[in-house]
Write a protein that holds these residues in place. Sequence first.
Motif, PDB file in Angstrom:
ATOM      1  N   GLU A 200       0.279  -1.282  -0.173  1.00 29.80           N
ATOM      2  CA  GLU A 200       0.126   0.286   0.275  1.00 29.80           C
ATOM      3  C   GLU A 200       1.353   0.828  -0.235  1.00 29.80           C
ATOM      4  O   GLU A 200       0.490   2.393  -0.724  1.00 29.80           O
ATOM      5  CB  GLU A 200      -1.165  -0.146   1.127  1.00 29.80           C
ATOM      6  N   SER A 433      -9.189   4.002  -2.832  1.00 28.58           N
ATOM      7  CA  SER A 433      -9.142   2.494  -2.701  1.00 28.58           C
ATOM      8  C   SER A 433      -7.942   1.800  -1.289  1.00 28.58           C
ATOM      9  O   SER A 433      -7.736   0.895  -0.559  1.00 28.58           O
ATOM     10  CB  SER A 433      -9.459   1.830  -3.778  1.00 28.58           C
ATOM     11  N   LYS A 437      -7.858   0.153   2.303  1.00 27.38           N
ATOM     12  CA  LYS A 437      -7.190  -0.797   2.201  1.00 27.38           C
ATOM     13  C   LYS A 437      -6.948  -1.214   3.698  1.00 27.38           C
ATOM     14  O   LYS A 437      -6.776  -1.352   4.679  1.00 27.38           O
ATOM     15  CB  LYS A 437      -6.981  -1.759   1.415  1.00 27.38           C
ATOM     16  N   GLU A 440      -8.395  -0.499   7.178  1.00 29.35           N
ATOM     17  CA  GLU A 440      -8.819  -1.984   7.455  1.00 29.35           C
ATOM     18  C   GLU A 440      -8.212  -2.511   7.904  1.00 29.35           C
ATOM     19  O   GLU A 440      -8.433  -3.709   9.148  1.00 29.35           O
ATOM     20  CB  GLU A 440      -9.513  -2.381   6.565  1.00 29.35           C
ATOM     21  N   SER A 441      -6.675  -2.660   7.987  1.00 30.43           N
ATOM     22  CA  SER A 441      -5.869  -3.847   8.151  1.00 30.43           C
ATOM     23  C   SER A 441      -5.079  -2.529   9.358  1.00 30.43           C
ATOM     24  O   SER A 441      -4.900  -4.314  10.104  1.00 30.43           O
ATOM     25  CB  SER A 441      -4.337  -3.985   7.164  1.00 30.43           C
TER      26      SER A 441
END
Length: 450
Positions: A200, A433, A437, A440-441
Motif C-alpha cells: 500500500e 481505495s 484498505k 482496515e488492516s
Amino acid sequence: MALNVGNDVTPEVAEESPVLALFRKEAHDTMLNRINLSSAFKLSSQELRTEIENFVFDYAQERRAQITKREQISIARELVDDMIGLGPLEILLEDDSISDIVVNGPLQIYIERGGLMQLAPVKFRDDSHLLQIAQRIAHRVGRRVDTSSPLCDARLPDGSRVNIVVPPIAIDGTSISIRKFSKKALDLYSLAKFGALTDEMVSVLQIASTCGLNIIVSGGTGSGKTTLLNALSQLIDPRERIVTCEDAAELKLQQPHVVRLESRPPNIEGKGEVTIRDLVKNALRMRPDRIVIGEVRGSECIDMLQAMNTGHDGSMSTIHANRAKEAFIRLENMVAMSGFDLPSEIVRAQIAGAVNLVVQTERLHDGSRKITEIVEVTGINERGDIEYQHLFKFIPMGESEDHKVFGRFETGTDHPMFLEKAITYGLDKELLSIMSKAMESNTEGEGIYE
C-alpha cells in the motif's frame, strides 16, 4: 565474488604462515626490481595479471618455495591489485554483499554486511602501503591528500563514495571510509519484498510521484536515504527533464532526459569551488521539470524551497534527521544558515508550501532498514507551527528469537490531503481505495513485518 568472514574464511584471506608471508614480501620486492613498470602499465588488466602470475610461478620454482598453486595465484592477484588497484580493498569492493568498508589504520578493516559491522580478514602491509592506496584514490579523481590537504572526498569508478583522512588530522593513522552502492538500483517493489515498506505504501508513493508531490527523504547515516531516493526517482515520468545536484554523483536515474551536476571543492590555492547551492541556482536556469538534490545540508536549502514553491513540482531531496518532525526543524535551521534574516513563521510557511511528503528511513538495531514514517504536510496552525499527518507509521512490537525486529505499519488517515491533486490525474478513486484498505488492516491487526 563473495568474501567469507568469521570462522569461514577463504584461503585468499586466511591467517597465513610465516613461510607464505616471507615469500609474499620477497616476491613483491623482486618483482619491483625486475619488472619494467612503464611497459607493464601499457598492458590491459588481464594481460598484466597473466604476466604477474607467470612471474610468481617462475619465482616460486626458482626459490623452490613450498607454496600451493592457489597461494601463488592469490599472491599474483595481490601484486596486481597493489600495482593498478586498491590493494587489499579490491576483494572487498568486488563483494556485492558488503555495503560499507571502513579502514582504521593498516591492520584494522571493518565491513558492513546485512546492516552489521564485522572485522574483515584482510589488511595492509603497513602505514605507508595504506597511505599509498589512499593517495591513489584521490589522484584518480584529480585531488590530493597529504599533510597539507588531509581531508578528501572522492568517488570510485563504480560510484562508491569515499572519504579519506590522513595525519595529522587522523591521529592514529590514515582512515578510509567507503560507502558502496548496489550495481543495480532497487525499486520500491524490491524494498517491499525486504519488508522495508508495504504494498500500500508503494502504491501511495507511486501516486504521489505521478501527482508531482515534493518529497523529502529523511534519515540518519546509513539508513538507506540514497537507496530510497533512487527508488523514488524511478517513478518519474520518462518524458520529464530532470536535473540532479549532488556532492558526489550517487543517483542512478534511468530516465532518458537527465542532466547530472556535481559539486567541486576548491583547489590547493582555494579557488574553483562549486557548491551545491551554485548547482541548484544554475539548475533553475536549465528548464527542469524536476530538480533532484542528493542531499540538502546547508544554505542551498532556501534555493530548493524556492524551486519547489515556483513550479518545479515533484522535486526530491534527502536530509539528515532522526524523525520526520526533526526534518522540519533541520530545514528551518538550514534556511537560517543561508544568511536570510526571515521570521520563523515566514520560514515555516515557505517549508509548508514547498514540501508535501517526508519519508523517514531508519536502520534498526538488527541492521534492517525500514521506512518508519510517511508524513504529509497539511499546513500551518494558528501558532505558526507546521502541521502534518501520518499516512503510515511503523510500530515496533518486539524482537524475534533470531533477534530480528518485527512490527506493524499503521495508517493514520484514509483521506490524504493530496487527494484533491489526485483528482486532476484521475487517481483519486485508486488512492481512496488504497488508504481505505490500509485503514482496515489497522483494525484487523494484519501485517506483521520483520
